[in-house]
Design a protein around this motif. Structure first.
Motif, mmCIF file in Angstrom:
data_model
loop_
_atom_site.group_PDB
_atom_site.id
_atom_site.type_symbol
_atom_site.label_atom_id
_atom_site.label_comp_id
_atom_site.label_asym_id
_atom_site.label_seq_id
_atom_site.Cartn_x
_atom_site.Cartn_y
_atom_site.Cartn_z
ATOM 1 N N SER A 288 -11.374 -5.799 -7.662
ATOM 2 C CA SER A 288 -10.818 -4.724 -8.498
ATOM 3 C C SER A 288 -9.370 -5.032 -8.895
ATOM 4 O O SER A 288 -8.906 -4.581 -9.934
ATOM 5 C CB SER A 288 -10.909 -3.364 -7.787
ATOM 6 O OG SER A 288 -10.070 -3.304 -6.657
ATOM 7 N N SER B 280 -7.073 0.348 -10.681
ATOM 8 C CA SER B 280 -7.239 0.123 -9.241
ATOM 9 C C SER B 280 -5.848 -0.150 -8.680
ATOM 10 O O SER B 280 -5.110 -0.977 -9.227
ATOM 11 C CB SER B 280 -8.156 -1.078 -8.997
ATOM 12 O OG SER B 280 -8.294 -1.313 -7.605
ATOM 13 N N SER C 230 -4.559 -1.770 -6.176
ATOM 14 C CA SER C 230 -4.185 -3.141 -5.820
ATOM 15 C C SER C 230 -3.942 -4.006 -7.062
ATOM 16 O O SER C 230 -3.256 -5.026 -6.980
ATOM 17 C CB SER C 230 -5.272 -3.772 -4.943
ATOM 18 O OG SER C 230 -6.544 -3.664 -5.553
ATOM 19 N N SER D 137 -13.481 0.713 -1.431
ATOM 20 C CA SER D 137 -12.101 0.931 -0.970
ATOM 21 C C SER D 137 -11.698 2.367 -1.285
ATOM 22 O O SER D 137 -11.064 3.039 -0.472
ATOM 23 C CB SER D 137 -11.136 0.005 -1.703
ATOM 24 O OG SER D 137 -11.542 -1.320 -1.607
HETATM 25 CO CO CO Z 1 -10.454 -3.328 -4.600
#
Ligand code: CO
Ligand code: ADP
Ligand code: DP6
Length: 327
Positions: free
Chosen positions: A107, A139, A141, A192
């Motif tokens: 992601s 996302s 991250s 996540s």
């Molecule tokens: Co991710």
């Protein structure tokens, strides 16, 4: 008239983890996080806008993604349309050179590449900071995958102030690498997103996590400044385990780790005992990543190959390269 843009972004692995949102809609995290960007794993995404398209479509690894699975993409593209004051829909073709949704940060590279491709296609001339803010909306991250090397995502307090930047390291990352032990490359059962939300809302250990993460960030930054690998490793290993322990304190508790994950941790311990410093970290999945100095990399790989096969053990450099525009 069609307008298109294509970009590549690399995945990143957090050394100090992002785990929990303060604002789910804007993706503002509860804590700062800090990562390294990997050379081996990346996403390439081409986006084409056209008045002929009546909705957004995503072709991922050659297959059209279902309506249900496209919801995140529709939301993200709505943000892009709002930002660019455009009403055009998009056709997105993306290839992951990383297993999708397996805890290997697909992601992160996915939304960083998509943000950069949209910026290119629509001539938005966004700064890295604004690209990081945009990627974050897809996302969290992904905010860090705009940059190579070490990056820190400052949690901020709102959309304007929550973004990542690179951390000066005097090229230390060139001396380091990360070994991935792929225990399972299939899509995980708990994303996540839902894992961190459940933990933030219910874990008895979550406040403890929050109380210590700033110290960890400060320690890692100091270790980078001093090129102190042992210090860096000890802090990141503890931070990763602490993140996973918050999941054990959730109600009901859950874990991303499996017996083989613990087997890898044991091998890391043995290598350290034998005088080869190396430290593990795990994300929202069973796979284990090991940070090592390049000159010790082969010893660790050989130790892993006694228990795992060659396809499961992948070493990657840390790349200096952030997002790249293609073609
Ligand atoms: Co991710
Ligand atoms: P990971 O550990 O791989 O980051 P996540 O649960 O965080 O796993 O995210 C996986 C999700 O990211 C996928 O279900 C999909 O929605 C999205 N994703 C992954 N790769 C792409 C891509 N190339 N383009 C668009 N979305 C993607
Ligand atoms: C454990 O960025 O995948 O890898 O923001 O909901 O898309 P969403 O989650 P995501 O979470 C990553 C969690 C982690 C730690 C990290 O990368 O910092």
């Amino acid at each position: 008239m069609n307008i298109s843009g294509k970009a590549r972004a690399h995945t990143n692995i957090a050394l100090i983890k992002y785990w929990g949102k303060a604002n789910e809609d804007l993706i503002i995290p509860m804590n700062n996080s800090l990562s390294v960007t990997l050379d081996k794993f990346y996403t390439e995404t081409k986006v084409t806008f056209s008045p002929d398209y009546k909705k957004d479509t995503l072709i991922l690894n050659g297959q059209e993604v279902s309506e249900e699975q496209s919801k995140k993409i529709y939301r993200f593209m709505d943000i892009v349309r709002e930002r660019s004051q455009s009403s055009l829909h998009a056709h997105i073709e993306s290839v992951n050179y990383v297993p999708t949704a397996a805890g290997l940060a697909s992601s992160a590279s996915a939304y960083a590449a998509l943000a950069a491709a949209c910026n290119e296609a629509l001539d938005l001339n966004m700064s890295d900071k604004d690209l990081s803010r945009l990627a974050r909306r897809g996302s969290g991250s992904a905010s860090r995958s705009i940059f190579g090397g070490f990056a820190e995502w400052e949690k901020g307090i709102d959309d304007e102030t929550s973004y990542a930047h690179s951390i000066e390291s005097d090229g230390w990352e060139d001396d380091l690498s990360m070994i991935f032990v792929v225990i399972n490359n299939q899509s995980k059962k708990v994303s996540s997103r839902s894992g961190m939300s459940h933990t933030r809302d219910t874990s008895r250990f979550y406040q403890y996590w929050l109380d210590h993460v700033d110290e960890d960030i400060a320690s890692v930054k100091q270790a980078i400044k001093q090129k102190d690998f042992k210090h860096l490793g000890e802090v990141i290993e503890e931070n990763g385990l602490r993140m996973h322990s918050t999941n054990l304190g959730a109600q009901p508790p859950f874990s991303y780790l499996v017996p083989e994950s613990y087997e890898v941790m044991e091998i890391v311990h043995k290598c350290r005992k034998a005088g080869y410093p190396c430290y593990f970290t795990m994300d929202a999945g069973p796979n284990v990543k090991i940070l090592v100095e390049k000159n010790n990399q082969q010893y660790i790989i050989d130790a892993l190959l006694e228990s795992f096969n060659e396809e499961q053990v992948i070493a990657s450099d840390i790349t200096h390269t952030g997002i790249e525009i293609m073609e």
